[in-house]
Design a protein around this motif. Structure first.
Motif, PDB file in Angstrom:
ATOM      1  N   ALA A  95       0.835  -1.203   0.000  1.00 35.26           N
ATOM      2  CA  ALA A  95       0.000   0.000   0.000  1.00 35.26           C
ATOM      3  C   ALA A  95       0.870   1.253   0.000  1.00 35.26           C
ATOM      4  O   ALA A  95       0.557   2.248  -0.670  1.00 35.26           O
ATOM      5  N   ASN A  96       1.970   1.213   0.744  1.00 38.25           N
ATOM      6  CA  ASN A  96       2.906   2.331   0.737  1.00 38.25           C
ATOM      7  C   ASN A  96       3.466   2.556  -0.667  1.00 38.25           C
ATOM      8  O   ASN A  96       3.557   3.690  -1.142  1.00 38.25           O
ATOM      9  N   ASP A  97       3.845   1.462  -1.340  1.00 38.05           N
ATOM     10  CA  ASP A  97       4.356   1.581  -2.708  1.00 38.05           C
ATOM     11  C   ASP A  97       3.315   2.197  -3.630  1.00 38.05           C
ATOM     12  O   ASP A  97       3.632   3.020  -4.496  1.00 38.05           O
ATOM     13  N   LEU A  98       2.080   1.793  -3.452  1.00 38.55           N
ATOM     14  CA  LEU A  98       1.006   2.276  -4.317  1.00 38.55           C
ATOM     15  C   LEU A  98       0.809   3.780  -4.165  1.00 38.55           C
ATOM     16  O   LEU A  98       0.634   4.500  -5.151  1.00 38.55           O
ATOM     17  N   HIS A 111       4.426   5.964  -5.053  1.00 39.85           N
ATOM     18  CA  HIS A 111       5.132   5.680  -6.306  1.00 39.85           C
ATOM     19  C   HIS A 111       5.508   6.941  -7.066  1.00 39.85           C
ATOM     20  O   HIS A 111       6.648   7.092  -7.527  1.00 39.85           O
ATOM     21  N   ARG A 112       4.584   7.874  -7.204  1.00 39.45           N
ATOM     22  CA  ARG A 112       4.870   9.075  -8.019  1.00 39.45           C
ATOM     23  C   ARG A 112       5.994   9.905  -7.401  1.00 39.45           C
ATOM     24  O   ARG A 112       6.901  10.364  -8.113  1.00 39.45           O
ATOM     25  N   VAL A 113       5.934  10.091  -6.077  1.00 44.00           N
ATOM     26  CA  VAL A 113       6.963  10.885  -5.408  1.00 44.00           C
ATOM     27  C   VAL A 113       8.310  10.181  -5.487  1.00 44.00           C
ATOM     28  O   VAL A 113       9.347  10.811  -5.751  1.00 44.00           O
ATOM     29  N   GLU A 114       8.323   8.874  -5.260  1.00 48.14           N
ATOM     30  CA  GLU A 114       9.577   8.134  -5.271  1.00 48.14           C
ATOM     31  C   GLU A 114      10.188   8.098  -6.670  1.00 48.14           C
ATOM     32  O   GLU A 114      11.412   8.221  -6.828  1.00 48.14           O
ATOM     33  N   THR A 115       9.360   7.922  -7.676  1.00 44.03           N
ATOM     34  CA  THR A 115       9.873   7.909  -9.045  1.00 44.03           C
ATOM     35  C   THR A 115      10.507   9.248  -9.392  1.00 44.03           C
ATOM     36  O   THR A 115      11.580   9.307 -10.019  1.00 44.03           O
ATOM     37  N   ALA A 146      11.953  11.189  -7.421  1.00 42.99           N
ATOM     38  CA  ALA A 146      13.202  11.352  -6.667  1.00 42.99           C
ATOM     39  C   ALA A 146      14.278  10.353  -7.093  1.00 42.99           C
ATOM     40  O   ALA A 146      15.356  10.320  -6.506  1.00 42.99           O
ATOM     41  N   GLY A 147      13.978   9.514  -8.098  1.00 43.48           N
ATOM     42  CA  GLY A 147      14.946   8.521  -8.539  1.00 43.48           C
ATOM     43  C   GLY A 147      14.979   7.284  -7.673  1.00 43.48           C
ATOM     44  O   GLY A 147      15.970   6.552  -7.629  1.00 43.48           O
ATOM     45  N   HIS A 148      13.890   7.023  -6.959  1.00 47.03           N
ATOM     46  CA  HIS A 148      13.772   5.897  -6.033  1.00 47.03           C
ATOM     47  C   HIS A 148      13.158   4.738  -6.810  1.00 47.03           C
ATOM     48  O   HIS A 148      11.995   4.786  -7.187  1.00 47.03           O
ATOM     49  N   GLY A 149      13.916   3.647  -7.050  1.00 45.59           N
ATOM     50  CA  GLY A 149      13.406   2.549  -7.856  1.00 45.59           C
ATOM     51  C   GLY A 149      12.929   1.350  -7.077  1.00 45.59           C
ATOM     52  O   GLY A 149      12.417   0.397  -7.669  1.00 45.59           O
ATOM     53  N   ASN A 150      13.065   1.359  -5.746  1.00 45.54           N
ATOM     54  CA  ASN A 150      12.728   0.178  -4.947  1.00 45.54           C
ATOM     55  C   ASN A 150      11.246   0.185  -4.602  1.00 45.54           C
ATOM     56  O   ASN A 150      10.846   0.409  -3.457  1.00 45.54           O
ATOM     57  N   ASN A 151      10.424  -0.084  -5.590  1.00 50.25           N
ATOM     58  CA  ASN A 151       8.980   0.021  -5.452  1.00 50.25           C
ATOM     59  C   ASN A 151       8.365  -1.082  -6.307  1.00 50.25           C
ATOM     60  O   ASN A 151       8.821  -1.336  -7.423  1.00 50.25           O
ATOM     61  N   LEU A 152       7.331  -1.733  -5.791  1.00 45.95           N
ATOM     62  CA  LEU A 152       6.727  -2.844  -6.522  1.00 45.95           C
ATOM     63  C   LEU A 152       6.141  -2.387  -7.851  1.00 45.95           C
ATOM     64  O   LEU A 152       6.229  -3.099  -8.860  1.00 45.95           O
TER      65      LEU A 152
END
Length: 334
Positions: free
Chosen positions: A233-236, A239-243, A245-251
Protein backbone atom coordinates in the motif's frame (compact mmCIF):
# COMPACT_ATOMS: atom_id res chain seq x y z
CA UNK A 1 -9.07 21.61 10.45
CA UNK A 2 -6.18 19.19 10.99
CA UNK A 3 -3.22 19.03 8.59
CA UNK A 4 -4.35 15.56 7.47
CA UNK A 5 -7.81 16.86 6.60
CA UNK A 6 -6.59 20.11 5.07
CA UNK A 7 -4.37 18.21 2.64
CA UNK A 8 -6.77 15.36 1.90
CA UNK A 9 -6.05 13.69 -1.41
CA UNK A 10 -8.16 11.43 -3.63
CA UNK A 11 -7.83 7.83 -2.51
CA UNK A 12 -6.74 6.84 -6.03
CA UNK A 13 -5.92 3.13 -6.43
CA UNK A 14 -6.89 2.45 -2.80
CA UNK A 15 -10.39 3.88 -3.27
CA UNK A 16 -12.15 0.53 -3.56
CA UNK A 17 -10.36 -0.85 -0.54
CA UNK A 18 -11.01 2.19 1.65
CA UNK A 19 -14.72 2.19 0.86
CA UNK A 20 -15.23 -0.93 2.94
CA UNK A 21 -13.00 -0.29 5.96
CA UNK A 22 -13.79 2.16 8.74
CA UNK A 23 -11.54 5.11 9.40
CA UNK A 24 -10.62 4.70 13.09
CA UNK A 25 -11.61 7.60 15.30
CA UNK A 26 -9.04 9.74 17.11
CA UNK A 27 -7.70 9.06 20.56
CA UNK A 28 -9.73 10.86 23.26
CA UNK A 29 -6.57 12.72 24.28
CA UNK A 30 -5.36 13.37 20.73
CA UNK A 31 -4.51 17.03 21.35
CA UNK A 32 -2.37 16.19 24.38
CA UNK A 33 -0.61 13.40 22.47
CA UNK A 34 0.11 15.79 19.62
CA UNK A 35 1.49 18.48 21.94
CA UNK A 36 3.67 15.93 23.74
CA UNK A 37 5.06 14.57 20.46
CA UNK A 38 5.86 18.03 19.11
CA UNK A 39 7.69 18.84 22.33
CA UNK A 40 9.69 15.60 21.99
CA UNK A 41 10.60 16.28 18.35
CA UNK A 42 11.76 19.82 19.14
CA UNK A 43 13.42 19.08 22.46
CA UNK A 44 15.52 16.19 21.17
CA UNK A 45 16.78 18.16 18.18
CA UNK A 46 15.65 15.34 15.86
CA UNK A 47 14.18 17.94 13.51
CA UNK A 48 14.59 21.66 13.07
CA UNK A 49 11.53 23.91 12.96
CA UNK A 50 11.05 23.36 9.23
CA UNK A 51 11.30 19.59 9.69
CA UNK A 52 8.73 19.60 12.49
CA UNK A 53 6.37 21.70 10.38
CA UNK A 54 6.78 19.31 7.45
CA UNK A 55 6.01 16.32 9.67
CA UNK A 56 2.92 18.10 11.00
CA UNK A 57 1.80 18.99 7.48
CA UNK A 58 2.06 15.35 6.46
CA UNK A 59 -0.27 14.34 9.27
CA UNK A 60 2.01 11.88 11.07
CA UNK A 61 0.65 12.90 14.46
CA UNK A 62 -2.90 12.43 13.21
CA UNK A 63 -1.93 8.90 12.19
CA UNK A 64 -0.53 8.27 15.67
CA UNK A 65 -3.68 9.64 17.27
CA UNK A 66 -5.96 7.37 15.21
CA UNK A 67 -4.13 4.06 15.41
CA UNK A 68 -4.13 3.40 19.18
CA UNK A 69 -7.81 3.33 20.07
CA UNK A 70 -8.59 4.66 23.54
CA UNK A 71 -5.49 3.43 25.33
CA UNK A 72 -4.80 5.40 28.51
CA UNK A 73 -2.03 8.01 28.17
CA UNK A 74 1.23 7.04 29.77
CA UNK A 75 4.79 5.89 29.13
CA UNK A 76 3.84 2.97 26.84
CA UNK A 77 1.64 5.05 24.56
CA UNK A 78 4.26 7.79 24.51
CA UNK A 79 7.06 5.38 23.58
CA UNK A 80 5.00 3.68 20.87
CA UNK A 81 4.17 7.03 19.29
CA UNK A 82 7.83 8.03 19.37
CA UNK A 83 8.78 4.76 17.66
CA UNK A 84 6.41 5.57 14.80
CA UNK A 85 7.77 9.09 14.41
CA UNK A 86 11.38 7.96 14.64
CA UNK A 87 10.70 5.39 11.93
CA UNK A 88 9.31 8.00 9.55
CA UNK A 89 12.26 10.30 10.24
CA UNK A 90 14.72 7.50 9.47
CA UNK A 91 12.77 6.60 6.32
CA UNK A 92 13.11 10.18 5.16
CA UNK A 93 16.85 10.06 5.65
CA UNK A 94 17.27 6.80 3.79
CA UNK A 95 14.81 7.65 1.01
CA UNK A 96 15.55 11.31 0.46
CA UNK A 97 18.60 12.65 2.28
CA UNK A 98 20.92 9.68 1.75
CA UNK A 99 19.74 8.44 -1.64
CA UNK A 100 22.69 8.99 -3.96
CA UNK A 101 24.86 10.36 -1.12
CA UNK A 102 28.41 9.04 -1.67
CA UNK A 103 29.53 9.79 1.91
CA UNK A 104 29.76 7.21 4.69
CA UNK A 105 27.15 9.00 6.83
CA UNK A 106 24.45 6.31 6.37
CA UNK A 107 26.88 3.54 7.38
CA UNK A 108 28.11 5.51 10.39
CA UNK A 109 24.55 6.20 11.51
CA UNK A 110 23.54 2.55 11.15
CA UNK A 111 26.59 1.40 13.10
CA UNK A 112 25.91 3.93 15.85
CA UNK A 113 22.26 2.93 16.24
CA UNK A 114 23.07 -0.79 16.05
CA UNK A 115 25.63 -0.37 18.84
CA UNK A 116 22.90 1.02 21.08
CA UNK A 117 20.96 -2.22 20.60
CA UNK A 118 23.82 -4.35 21.92
CA UNK A 119 22.92 -7.27 24.22
CA UNK A 120 24.87 -5.66 27.04
CA UNK A 121 22.34 -2.84 27.18
CA UNK A 122 19.90 -4.40 29.57
CA UNK A 123 18.12 -2.34 32.24
CA UNK A 124 20.66 -0.39 34.24
CA UNK A 125 23.52 -0.90 31.77
CA UNK A 126 25.49 2.09 30.52
CA UNK A 127 25.20 2.51 26.72
CA UNK A 128 27.94 4.09 24.60
CA UNK A 129 27.77 7.86 24.39
CA UNK A 130 25.83 8.78 21.24
CA UNK A 131 27.23 11.51 19.04
CA UNK A 132 24.16 12.81 17.18
CA UNK A 133 20.66 14.02 18.16
CA UNK A 134 19.23 11.01 16.33
CA UNK A 135 21.34 8.57 18.33
CA UNK A 136 20.68 10.38 21.61
CA UNK A 137 16.92 10.31 21.01
CA UNK A 138 17.11 6.67 20.00
CA UNK A 139 19.13 5.69 23.08
CA UNK A 140 16.61 7.32 25.41
CA UNK A 141 13.65 5.79 23.58
CA UNK A 142 15.25 2.35 23.61
CA UNK A 143 16.02 2.51 27.34
CA UNK A 144 12.49 3.75 28.08
CA UNK A 145 11.00 0.95 25.98
CA UNK A 146 12.97 -1.95 27.42
CA UNK A 147 12.06 -0.74 30.89
CA UNK A 148 8.40 -1.20 29.90
CA UNK A 149 8.73 -4.56 28.15
CA UNK A 150 10.17 -7.98 28.88
CA UNK A 151 13.09 -9.86 27.34
CA UNK A 152 10.97 -11.47 24.62
CA UNK A 153 9.86 -8.10 23.20
CA UNK A 154 13.38 -6.71 23.57
CA UNK A 155 14.93 -9.59 21.62
CA UNK A 156 12.37 -9.31 18.79
CA UNK A 157 12.62 -5.54 18.52
CA UNK A 158 16.41 -5.70 18.51
CA UNK A 159 16.43 -8.21 15.66
CA UNK A 160 13.75 -6.37 13.69
CA UNK A 161 15.38 -2.95 14.04
CA UNK A 162 18.75 -4.34 12.99
CA UNK A 163 17.06 -5.93 9.98
CA UNK A 164 15.44 -2.59 9.12
CA UNK A 165 18.76 -0.76 9.30
CA UNK A 166 20.67 -3.32 7.22
CA UNK A 167 17.98 -3.64 4.55
CA UNK A 168 17.81 0.15 4.27
CA UNK A 169 21.56 0.24 3.62
CA UNK A 170 21.11 -2.47 0.99
CA UNK A 171 18.48 -0.30 -0.66
CA UNK A 172 20.90 2.63 -0.79
CA UNK A 173 23.46 0.42 -2.50
CA UNK A 174 20.97 -0.08 -5.34
CA UNK A 175 21.69 3.58 -6.21
CA UNK A 176 18.15 4.05 -7.49
CA UNK A 177 18.16 0.93 -9.67
CA UNK A 178 14.86 -0.89 -10.02
CA UNK A 179 14.95 -4.45 -8.66
CA UNK A 180 13.16 -7.32 -10.37
CA UNK A 181 9.96 -8.53 -8.75
CA UNK A 182 11.71 -11.51 -7.06
CA UNK A 183 14.49 -9.20 -5.83
CA UNK A 184 11.94 -6.73 -4.53
CA UNK A 185 9.97 -9.43 -2.69
CA UNK A 186 13.15 -10.87 -1.18
CA UNK A 187 14.19 -7.41 0.03
CA UNK A 188 10.75 -6.82 1.54
CA UNK A 189 10.91 -10.11 3.43
CA UNK A 190 14.21 -9.02 5.00
CA UNK A 191 13.06 -5.49 5.85
CA UNK A 192 12.14 -5.25 9.52
CA UNK A 193 10.32 -1.90 9.30
CA UNK A 194 6.77 -3.24 9.49
CA UNK A 195 7.78 -5.76 12.15
CA UNK A 196 9.07 -2.81 14.19
CA UNK A 197 5.66 -1.16 13.73
CA UNK A 198 3.99 -4.34 15.01
CA UNK A 199 6.37 -4.17 17.97
CA UNK A 200 5.24 -0.61 18.66
CA UNK A 201 1.62 -1.79 18.66
CA UNK A 202 2.51 -4.51 21.16
CA UNK A 203 4.37 -2.01 23.32
CA UNK A 204 1.53 0.53 23.29
CA UNK A 205 -0.85 -2.11 24.64
CA UNK A 206 1.72 -3.47 27.15
CA UNK A 207 1.09 -7.01 25.87
CA UNK A 208 4.61 -8.49 25.93
CA UNK A 209 3.56 -11.72 24.24
CA UNK A 210 5.52 -14.88 24.88
CA UNK A 211 7.65 -16.12 21.98
CA UNK A 212 5.50 -19.25 21.64
CA UNK A 213 2.64 -17.08 20.40
CA UNK A 214 4.77 -15.11 17.97
CA UNK A 215 5.96 -18.38 16.46
CA UNK A 216 2.48 -19.87 16.17
CA UNK A 217 1.69 -20.50 12.48
CA UNK A 218 -1.54 -18.49 12.59
CA UNK A 219 0.20 -15.41 13.99
CA UNK A 220 3.14 -15.84 11.62
CA UNK A 221 0.68 -15.92 8.71
CA UNK A 222 -1.20 -12.89 10.04
CA UNK A 223 1.97 -10.82 10.44
CA UNK A 224 3.08 -11.81 6.94
CA UNK A 225 -0.18 -10.33 5.56
CA UNK A 226 0.37 -7.29 7.79
CA UNK A 227 3.88 -6.88 6.34
CA UNK A 228 2.80 -7.28 2.71
CA UNK A 229 -0.19 -4.99 3.03
CA UNK A 230 1.68 -2.10 4.61
CA UNK A 231 4.60 -2.35 2.18
CA UNK A 232 2.52 -2.67 -0.97
CA UNK A 233 0.00 0.00 0.00
CA UNK A 234 2.91 2.33 0.74
CA UNK A 235 4.36 1.58 -2.71
CA UNK A 236 1.01 2.28 -4.32
CA UNK A 237 0.63 5.68 -2.67
CA UNK A 238 4.26 6.82 -2.78
CA UNK A 239 5.13 5.68 -6.31
CA UNK A 240 4.87 9.07 -8.02
CA UNK A 241 6.96 10.89 -5.41
CA UNK A 242 9.58 8.13 -5.27
CA UNK A 243 9.87 7.91 -9.04
CA UNK A 244 10.39 11.66 -9.25
CA UNK A 245 13.20 11.35 -6.67
CA UNK A 246 14.95 8.52 -8.54
CA UNK A 247 13.77 5.90 -6.03
CA UNK A 248 13.41 2.55 -7.86
CA UNK A 249 12.73 0.18 -4.95
CA UNK A 250 8.98 0.02 -5.45
CA UNK A 251 6.73 -2.84 -6.52
CA UNK A 252 5.00 -0.71 -9.16
CA UNK A 253 8.37 0.23 -10.63
CA UNK A 254 9.42 -3.43 -10.68
CA UNK A 255 6.23 -4.37 -12.53
CA UNK A 256 6.61 -1.51 -15.00
CA UNK A 257 10.30 -2.00 -15.75
CA UNK A 258 10.74 -5.76 -15.62
CA UNK A 259 7.22 -7.07 -16.33
CA UNK A 260 6.54 -4.30 -18.88
CA UNK A 261 3.13 -3.50 -17.45
CA UNK A 262 1.60 -0.08 -18.18
CA UNK A 263 1.46 2.07 -15.06
CA UNK A 264 -2.31 1.79 -14.65
CA UNK A 265 -2.16 -1.99 -15.00
CA UNK A 266 0.70 -2.19 -12.48
CA UNK A 267 -1.26 -0.03 -10.02
CA UNK A 268 -4.37 -2.17 -10.49
CA UNK A 269 -2.39 -5.34 -9.82
CA UNK A 270 -0.86 -3.96 -6.62
CA UNK A 271 -4.26 -2.67 -5.48
CA UNK A 272 -5.72 -6.15 -6.02
CA UNK A 273 -2.86 -7.66 -4.00
CA UNK A 274 -3.57 -5.20 -1.18
CA UNK A 275 -7.27 -6.05 -1.27
CA UNK A 276 -6.52 -9.78 -1.04
CA UNK A 277 -4.04 -9.36 1.81
CA UNK A 278 -6.40 -7.13 3.80
CA UNK A 279 -9.25 -9.62 3.39
CA UNK A 280 -7.03 -12.46 4.61
CA UNK A 281 -5.58 -10.38 7.45
CA UNK A 282 -9.03 -9.45 8.72
CA UNK A 283 -10.26 -13.04 8.39
CA UNK A 284 -7.31 -14.45 10.34
CA UNK A 285 -7.54 -11.75 13.01
CA UNK A 286 -11.27 -12.28 13.46
CA UNK A 287 -10.77 -16.02 13.90
CA UNK A 288 -8.13 -15.47 16.57
CA UNK A 289 -10.04 -12.66 18.30
CA UNK A 290 -13.14 -14.88 18.61
CA UNK A 291 -11.22 -17.97 19.66
CA UNK A 292 -11.77 -18.59 23.35
CA UNK A 293 -8.69 -20.82 23.47
CA UNK A 294 -6.44 -17.81 22.75
CA UNK A 295 -5.25 -15.72 25.73
CA UNK A 296 -6.81 -12.24 26.03
CA UNK A 297 -3.45 -10.61 25.23
CA UNK A 298 -3.26 -12.38 21.86
CA UNK A 299 -6.83 -11.44 20.98
CA UNK A 300 -6.10 -7.83 21.90
CA UNK A 301 -2.93 -7.92 19.79
CA UNK A 302 -4.62 -9.04 16.57
CA UNK A 303 -7.43 -6.50 16.96
CA UNK A 304 -4.83 -3.79 17.54
CA UNK A 305 -2.92 -4.79 14.39
CA UNK A 306 -6.08 -4.54 12.29
CA UNK A 307 -6.91 -1.12 13.71
CA UNK A 308 -3.36 0.03 13.00
CA UNK A 309 -3.62 -1.17 9.39
CA UNK A 310 -6.97 0.58 8.90
CA UNK A 311 -5.57 3.85 10.24
CA UNK A 312 -2.40 3.56 8.16
CA UNK A 313 -4.28 2.83 4.93
CA UNK A 314 -6.54 5.86 5.35
CA UNK A 315 -3.54 8.04 6.19
CA UNK A 316 -1.46 6.73 3.28
CA UNK A 317 -4.19 7.58 0.80
CA UNK A 318 -4.56 11.15 2.07
CA UNK A 319 -1.23 12.36 3.42
CA UNK A 320 0.63 15.25 1.84
CA UNK A 321 3.77 13.11 2.23
CA UNK A 322 2.93 11.38 -1.05
CA UNK A 323 1.77 14.46 -2.93
CA UNK A 324 4.15 15.34 -5.77
CA UNK A 325 5.55 18.82 -5.41
CA UNK A 326 4.18 21.20 -8.05
CA UNK A 327 6.58 22.10 -10.82
CA UNK A 328 6.95 25.90 -11.07
CA UNK A 329 5.80 27.31 -14.42
CA UNK A 330 8.52 28.35 -16.84
CA UNK A 331 9.50 31.98 -16.63
CA UNK A 332 8.56 34.14 -19.55
CA UNK A 333 10.97 36.36 -21.37
CA UNK A 334 11.90 39.49 -19.55
Amino acid sequence: MSPATAHRLPAGPLAGLLERIPAPGPHPHADALREEAVHWLSGTGLLDREGVERLLEQGHLELAAHCWGDLPPGPALRAATQWLLLGWILDDRFDRHWLGDPSDEPDRTVRELAALLGPELGPGAAPPAPGTPLARAFRTLWQDSIALAGPSWRARQTADFRSYLESSLDFLRLRGATPTVPQYLSHRDQDGATRCAAGAVELAHRLDLAEQFHRHPQLVDLRTRFDHLIGWANDLCSHRVETAAGHGNNLLSALEVHERLPRDAAAARVAALCEAELTTLEFLAEGIARGSHWPPQVRCYVRALVRFVHALLHWSATTARYRPQPVPPPRGRE
